[in-house]
Design an enzyme around this catalytic site. Sequence first.
Site, mmCIF file in Angstrom:
data_model
loop_
_atom_site.group_PDB
_atom_site.id
_atom_site.type_symbol
_atom_site.label_atom_id
_atom_site.label_comp_id
_atom_site.label_asym_id
_atom_site.label_seq_id
_atom_site.Cartn_x
_atom_site.Cartn_y
_atom_site.Cartn_z
ATOM 1 N N HIS A 145 -14.178 6.796 1.788
ATOM 2 C CA HIS A 145 -13.282 7.960 1.814
ATOM 3 C C HIS A 145 -14.088 9.257 1.902
ATOM 4 O O HIS A 145 -13.749 10.160 2.672
ATOM 5 C CB HIS A 145 -12.425 8.022 0.543
ATOM 6 N N LYS A 174 4.639 1.785 -5.790
ATOM 7 C CA LYS A 174 3.346 1.153 -6.051
ATOM 8 C C LYS A 174 2.943 1.363 -7.500
ATOM 9 O O LYS A 174 3.369 2.311 -8.145
ATOM 10 C CB LYS A 174 2.271 1.739 -5.131
ATOM 11 N N ARG A 216 -11.263 1.252 9.807
ATOM 12 C CA ARG A 216 -12.346 0.310 9.540
ATOM 13 C C ARG A 216 -12.337 -0.845 10.526
ATOM 14 O O ARG A 216 -13.361 -1.251 11.033
ATOM 15 C CB ARG A 216 -12.224 -0.270 8.122
ATOM 16 N N SER A 220 -10.674 0.210 -1.461
ATOM 17 C CA SER A 220 -10.403 0.450 -2.880
ATOM 18 C C SER A 220 -10.060 -0.853 -3.597
ATOM 19 O O SER A 220 -10.447 -1.059 -4.749
ATOM 20 C CB SER A 220 -9.258 1.454 -3.040
#
Length: 160
Positions: free
Chosen positions: A17, A41, A90, A128
Amino acid sequence: MRVAIYPGSFDPVTYGHIDIIKRGANLFDKLIVAVLLNPAKRPLFSIQERIELLKEVTKDIPNVEVDYFDGLLVEYAKKVNASAIIKGLRMVSDFEYEFQMALVNKKLNPSVETIFLMTSPKYGYLSSSLVKEIAQFGGCLSEFVPDIVAERLMEKFKKS
């Protein structure tokens, strides 16, 4: 002033990040790192903790601000006068999802562009979720997150 948003959950913020934040900050006059507040979440870190960690790890980047938002990203972009959304990619699987989101965002607000930045190769594997799993089992985090983040992660998992 050219303003961009780098949105995410940042639960927790990683070196991947931070790489995107630094590179995005070089492209715009102001980069707002915007933490998504999603009640559906259950993040490990509270919104306040994530904001605090992001402020700490970006304190030396003068044109970066940290904020949070809920609701539609394009509405938040309008609110803060941002002309661009930065997304880090990614893998190919990231592209498929992010491309779809970019098209929807463009439909909702044609004045906001999405800019994709490829993750630096040394962070291509990093997420993460992976960091939280390593922390949960007491692994070394020094290659993945700044010390302050590693300390907070270890505190979280000592409590559980």
